[in-house]
Scaffold this active site. Structure first.
Site, short mmCIF file in Angstrom:
data_model
loop_
_atom_site.label_atom_id
_atom_site.label_comp_id
_atom_site.label_asym_id
_atom_site.label_seq_id
_atom_site.Cartn_x
_atom_site.Cartn_y
_atom_site.Cartn_z
N HIS A 123 43.55 33.23 42.22
CA HIS A 123 44.35 32.00 42.67
C HIS A 123 44.45 31.91 44.27
CE1 HIS A 123 47.56 34.95 43.60
NE2 HIS A 123 47.36 35.42 42.84
N GLU A 156 48.03 38.13 34.74
CA GLU A 156 47.99 39.47 35.63
C GLU A 156 48.50 40.65 34.84
OE1 GLU A 156 46.35 40.98 37.61
OE2 GLU A 156 46.82 40.55 39.51
#
Length: 379
Positions: free
Chosen positions: A17, A93
């Site tokens: 990201h 994550e």
């Protein structure tokens, strides 16, 4: 007669990201969803989409967290075509409930033993959370394996974009290449850094085509995330000497402060002299020893670099020697399927603050190649 055609490979573009609010604040994010993209993160996502316009994606998969959703949406808007965005829970994550939201420096100073285990023995690192004591990195690798098992059979022969997180992408690459999670910290992932995996077919090992390329963001080399101390090596394959290749390398290396170069063999020596023509002060060394890369790795692992400055050198050698060197840095027990593209460099950083080298990038194109419309995943 039976027609046995080889199935087309599946290509997966992995992307971390864009820069987030917690990145700016120097705080751990983990699986927390408080962090969102900054203005720079949004701009870089759009720029990444422009760089990926030539790639025909069948689908985009993202983590369910906001920062990856925003990145995927920014990329899609720049692609100028509608591609389905699918959320997958196994792209979240690594879960660090005890550290989420805490500053990096606070963790390093007040939880020194745990932090050292996280950095040096990630496969043994433990953390207590709502589900009791867990090993986050081992759990992340299990999560990554589940993702591949579910997704690859659905998209045989297609090209996918996976937008996820730094830790998750390292686990995805590690599991695809058959690496142990003990080497989790050996790979760098930068915001909007692009990595490319190719899966030739069912049961065959994946090929790594590129890793953590941030050229499309205008970076001359990947940013040093482990501090600006130690030794940085730029690895250059020596096979191809076309004018365009030499010019690309000369342009990429031109702004760098290079202390030395080492070339292996006559072909590498000629290429080294050509690409370093604008670096008359760089000490150029040449060797015919085919085992020199093992000596380099032993030197890097000793952490015997003195001082606080950064030294950068160039290593020009045949692709098979660079593949061996990179495979060892990544912790592979045998040589991996790693593409070495002429005109590009791989970047290894041996920081004084960490016990082992870090692969910052593989097949880093450089802004000049991106401006020419050449990119690792353009095929």
């Amino acid at each position: 007669m039976t027609n046995t055609q080889t199935p087309a490979p599946t290509q997966v573009i992995l992307l971390r990201h864009g820069r987030s609010t917690f990145n700016d604040k120097g705080r751990y994010q983990g699986a927390s969803d408080e962090s969102v993209l900054t203005a720079k993160g949004l701009a870089d996502a759009h720029q990444t989409g422009i760089a990926l316009r030539v790639t025909a994606f069948s689908a985009i998969y993202t983590s369910p967290l906001q920062r990856t959703q925003q990145t995927a949406q920014g990329i899609q808007s720049a692609l100028c075509r509608s591609i389905p965005i699918k959320t997958h829970p196994d792209l979240k994550e690594v879960d660090l409930p005890g550290w989420a939201g805490l500053p990096y420096q606070y963790v390093r100073e007040t939880m020194a033993a745990n932090y050292r285990c996280w950095m040096e023995h990630p496969h043994l690192f433990e953390m207590t959370g709502p589900q009791g004591v867990r090993r986050p990195v081992q759990d992340l690798y299990d999560q990554a394996r589940q993702f591949w098992q579910q997704i690859l059979p659905r998209h045989s022969g297609q090209t996918l974009l996976v937008v996820s997180h730094g830790g998750t992408i390292r686990a995805l690459m590690g599991t695809a290449l058959g690496l142990s999670c003990r080497h989790f910290q050996a790979l760098q992932q930068s915001n909007c850094g692009i990595s490319v995996l190719r899966f030739p077919g069912q049961g065959q090992p994946a090929h790594l085509e590129a890793m953590n390329d941030t050229s499309h963001l205008g970076e001359a080399l990947p940013k040093l995330k482990a501090g600006k101390q130690g030794l940085r090596l730029l690895l250059v394959p020596s096979e191809e000497h076309r004018f365009q290749t030499v010019e690309s390398l000369r342009t990429l290396l031109s702004p760098q402060d290079l202390s030395f170069s080492v070339s292996q063999g006559d072909t590498a020596e000629r290429l080294s002299k050509a690409i370093l023509s604008e670096h008359p002060q760089t000490v150029q060394l040449h060797t015919h020893c085919s085992d020199f890369h093992h000596l380099w790795l032993r030197t890097l692992n000793r952490r015997n670099l003195s001082g606080q400055s950064m030294m950068t050198g160039v290593l020009v050698a045949p692709s098979h020697l660079l593949q061996q060197m990179i495979s060892q840095i990544m912790g592979a027990e045998q040589v991996l399927h790693l593409s070495q593209i002429a005109g590009r460099v791989s970047v290894v950083h041996c920081p004084t603050t960490q016990p082992a080298p870090i692969l910052q990038a593989m097949n880093f194109a450089g802004p000049a190649l991106i401006q020419q419309g050449t990119f690792a995943c353009a095929s």
